[in-house]
Design a protein around this motif. Structure first.
Motif, PDB file in Angstrom:
ATOM      1  N   LYS A 180      12.890  -4.451  -7.108  1.00 35.24           N
ATOM      2  CA  LYS A 180      11.459  -4.386  -7.379  1.00 35.24           C
ATOM      3  C   LYS A 180      11.088  -5.363  -8.484  1.00 35.24           C
ATOM      4  O   LYS A 180      10.014  -5.996  -8.432  1.00 35.24           O
ATOM      5  N   TRP A 181      11.942  -5.506  -9.484  1.00 31.11           N
ATOM      6  CA  TRP A 181      11.682  -6.482 -10.555  1.00 31.11           C
ATOM      7  C   TRP A 181      11.561  -7.895  -9.980  1.00 31.11           C
ATOM      8  O   TRP A 181      10.650  -8.649 -10.321  1.00 31.11           O
ATOM      9  N   ILE A 182      12.456  -8.239  -9.067  1.00 26.86           N
ATOM     10  CA  ILE A 182      12.427  -9.565  -8.449  1.00 26.86           C
ATOM     11  C   ILE A 182      11.183  -9.717  -7.573  1.00 26.86           C
ATOM     12  O   ILE A 182      10.451 -10.708  -7.662  1.00 26.86           O
ATOM     13  N   ASP A 183      10.926  -8.719  -6.734  1.00 25.29           N
ATOM     14  CA  ASP A 183       9.838  -8.825  -5.758  1.00 25.29           C
ATOM     15  C   ASP A 183       8.454  -8.806  -6.399  1.00 25.29           C
ATOM     16  O   ASP A 183       7.483  -9.287  -5.800  1.00 25.29           O
ATOM     17  N   THR A 184       8.346  -8.243  -7.605  1.00 25.01           N
ATOM     18  CA  THR A 184       7.038  -8.182  -8.263  1.00 25.01           C
ATOM     19  C   THR A 184       6.846  -9.299  -9.273  1.00 25.01           C
ATOM     20  O   THR A 184       5.894  -9.273 -10.059  1.00 25.01           O
TER      21      THR A 184
ATOM     22  N   ASP B 159       4.463   3.731 -11.589  1.00 22.21           N
ATOM     23  CA  ASP B 159       3.135   3.177 -11.787  1.00 22.21           C
ATOM     24  C   ASP B 159       3.132   2.040 -12.808  1.00 22.21           C
ATOM     25  O   ASP B 159       2.149   1.320 -12.936  1.00 22.21           O
ATOM     26  N   LYS B 160       4.218   1.897 -13.562  1.00 21.20           N
ATOM     27  CA  LYS B 160       4.316   0.850 -14.572  1.00 21.20           C
ATOM     28  C   LYS B 160       5.065  -0.346 -14.001  1.00 21.20           C
ATOM     29  O   LYS B 160       5.929  -0.197 -13.154  1.00 21.20           O
ATOM     30  N   PRO B 161       4.745  -1.549 -14.473  1.00 24.49           N
ATOM     31  CA  PRO B 161       5.463  -2.720 -13.963  1.00 24.49           C
ATOM     32  C   PRO B 161       6.931  -2.682 -14.357  1.00 24.49           C
ATOM     33  O   PRO B 161       7.283  -2.236 -15.450  1.00 24.49           O
ATOM     34  N   ILE B 162       7.767  -3.159 -13.451  1.00 26.33           N
ATOM     35  CA  ILE B 162       9.193  -3.254 -13.735  1.00 26.33           C
ATOM     36  C   ILE B 162       9.422  -4.557 -14.500  1.00 26.33           C
ATOM     37  O   ILE B 162       9.003  -5.624 -14.062  1.00 26.33           O
ATOM     38  N   THR B 163      10.084  -4.464 -15.653  1.00 26.54           N
ATOM     39  CA  THR B 163      10.266  -5.642 -16.497  1.00 26.54           C
ATOM     40  C   THR B 163      11.734  -5.853 -16.844  1.00 26.54           C
ATOM     41  O   THR B 163      12.555  -4.933 -16.743  1.00 26.54           O
ATOM     42  N   TYR B 164      12.021  -7.071 -17.269  1.00 27.90           N
ATOM     43  CA  TYR B 164      13.379  -7.409 -17.701  1.00 27.90           C
ATOM     44  C   TYR B 164      13.773  -6.585 -18.928  1.00 27.90           C
ATOM     45  O   TYR B 164      14.841  -5.975 -18.959  1.00 27.90           O
ATOM     46  N   GLU B 165      12.895  -6.541 -19.931  1.00 27.32           N
ATOM     47  CA  GLU B 165      13.252  -5.866 -21.185  1.00 27.32           C
ATOM     48  C   GLU B 165      13.476  -4.374 -21.003  1.00 27.32           C
ATOM     49  O   GLU B 165      14.429  -3.805 -21.555  1.00 27.32           O
ATOM     50  N   ASP B 166      12.616  -3.716 -20.236  1.00 26.35           N
ATOM     51  CA  ASP B 166      12.682  -2.262 -20.108  1.00 26.35           C
ATOM     52  C   ASP B 166      13.684  -1.782 -19.064  1.00 26.35           C
ATOM     53  O   ASP B 166      14.253  -0.690 -19.211  1.00 26.35           O
TER      54      ASP B 166
END
Length: 472
Positions: A124-128, A36-43
């Protein structure tokens, strides 16, 4: 909706040899995998790169000019180009090397590959939108701003191409077969497929209007919108990527692109109001996308094999879909809700075509059968079980309810609105040497269409030639 960027060149391969041996990172080692949380580079992404890539692509050492120690440099890529494309994981070189099955190409080159769930997280990080952190906005997704026509009624002529921009076209070693053929129902304009390009011409005179680029690869589907102002092209590169693209017929301008498939799209159509594009996939799914913002509006998962044909009825009320084992289903053209199955074919359905009044849909298949279906109750109004020996390859309705078909018997046929055979045309086998084909290869018709005025029937063949016959 987004551009499909060109696949990066081979020299860039060295720029992505960055995953050190023995990575073995798993999803439970990454912070914040809550879907439910956005996928991010840092995390999510940086922990993978730090553990797997730092020895060769960190602040201290950058093989091939690639530094993955921070977000800015990861987005920048190397001298060979980007390794991630916002919104398009299937076009991102990073995913390509992580999932490659070729020896010497998959990364990491030695140790264990990354776990599938970790690769899915990077996808998912790329697609979002390549978010840097939870407070970041998404990267530019390269939307094309397409807007459906305010009105798509049948009054007025369709568009005719003029002054199309020239571009370098690929020359194939052997003649490229006609894999797609379409005719506008509103103007004297036809389109055929070439590798990386779409040729536009007058269907009655064969006068060329020019060509438009299809950088996605092979255009496997071509269809004009009901208004005649748009051309939909779908296809891609088999087992690599697929998309459906909308073009302005008059100018050749690329307006929008929907879908981001890991395989070439083999079936597609645009709704009469130009608000939806339906695609059929080798994943057995039918997907309905908005042309305005590229969002996925509905997914149909009824089929149990490759979806080989999709077609909206001219009034937009229905969507017909078919698959590789002979199943046909009728759906609500707006919501994708199920209406009824159409059961008659015993083998793969090759094409679906709607009569202009939306009351009848025709289907044809590898079982040699052509069927005219009454969509009120799914009754086969006419059934021709031996329409073409060894299989029917295409069927398309003309403007007056006539149906054109072609098949593996090397013939093109024209049928009346009542299902009676009217004309039979033969595709003469050409000498293999004249077409640079191996000896013994038989040339067959692949696609068929009828001009908007009903005066000409067209057929493309496996040798890349276009045939035409005048009709009385």
């Amino acid at each position: 909706m987004m551009f499909l960027l060109s696949r990066l060149t081979l020299p860039f391969l060295s720029a992505v040899i960055f995953l050190a041996s023995g990575s073995g990172i798993q999803a439970d080692e990454i912070k914040g995998t809550d879907t439910d949380k956005p996928i991010t580079y840092e995390d999510h992404v940086f922990p993978v790169l730090k553990k797997s890539c730092a020895p060769c692509h960190g602040d201290g050492k950058q093989e091939a000019g690639l530094n993955l120690a921070n977000y800015a440099n990861t987005i920048k890529g190397s001298g060979g180009g980007e390794i991630v494309v916002a919104g398009r994981s299937s076009a991102s070189r990073l995913i390509e090397v992580l999932t490659s099955t070729e020896d010497g190409e998959r990364m990491p080159p030695d140790g264990d590959p990354l776990a599938p769930e970790v690769i899915d997280l990077i996808r998912k990080w790329i697609d979002t939108g390549l978010r840097e952190n939870s407070g970041s906005s998404v990267a530019e997704m390269r939307t094309l701003g397409f807007k459906p026509a305010a009105s798509t009624n049948d009054s007025g002529p369709g568009a005719i191409p003029s002054d199309l921009t020239t571009f370098p076209q690929v020359t194939t070693l052997r003649p490229y077969p006609v894999l797609a053929l379409a005719v506008s129902s509103r103007a004297p304009v036809a389109a055929t497929s070439d590798y990386g390009a779409i040729e536009l011409f007058d269907p009655t005179t064969k006068k060329p209007y020019g060509a438009i680029p299809f950088p996605e690869g092979e255009p496997l589907v071509l269809t004009f919108s009901r208004s005649g102002r748009l051309l939909l092209a779908a296809g891609g590169k088999p087992v690599q990527s697929g998309a459906a693209v909308l073009y302005d017929v008059a100018t050749g301008e690329r307006l929008a692109s929907v879908g981001d498939e890991p395989d070439a799209i083999i079936a597609s159509d645009i709704s009469p109001d130009e608000k939806l594009v339906a695609i059929g996939c080798t994943s057995r799914l039918v997907k309905l996308y908005s042309t305005e913002d590229g969002s996925l509006k509905a997914t149909i998962d009824k089929h149990t094999d490759w979806v080989t044909a999709v077609a909206f009825s001219p009034d937009g009320k229905y969507l017909a879909t078919a698959d590789r084992i002979g199943n046909i289903h009728l759906w609500d053209g707006k919501s994708g809700g199920v209406i009824l199955p159409l059961s008659e074919h015993k083998k793969s359905v090759r094409a679906l075509s709607w009569r202009s009044d939306s009351a009848v849909v025709a289907s044809c298949g590898e079982d040699g059968t052509v069927v005219w279906w009454d969509v009120k109750d799914g009754w086969p109004l006419a059934n021709k079980p031996n329409a073409h020996a060894d299989g029917v390859l295409d069927c398309q309705f003309g403007p007056n309810g006539e149906l054109a078909t072609c098949g593996r018997d090397g013939t093109v046929k024209l049928w009346s609105a009542e299902g009676k055979e009217l004309k039979n045309f033969s595709i003469t086998d050409h000498e293999a040497s004249d077409n640079h084909l191996p000896p013994g290869v038989r040339i067959l018709p692949t696609r068929v269409a009828v001009s908007s005025d009903g005066s000409t029937i067209l057929a493309g063949d496996t040798a890349g030639k276009l045939h035409s016959w005048k009709l009385p």
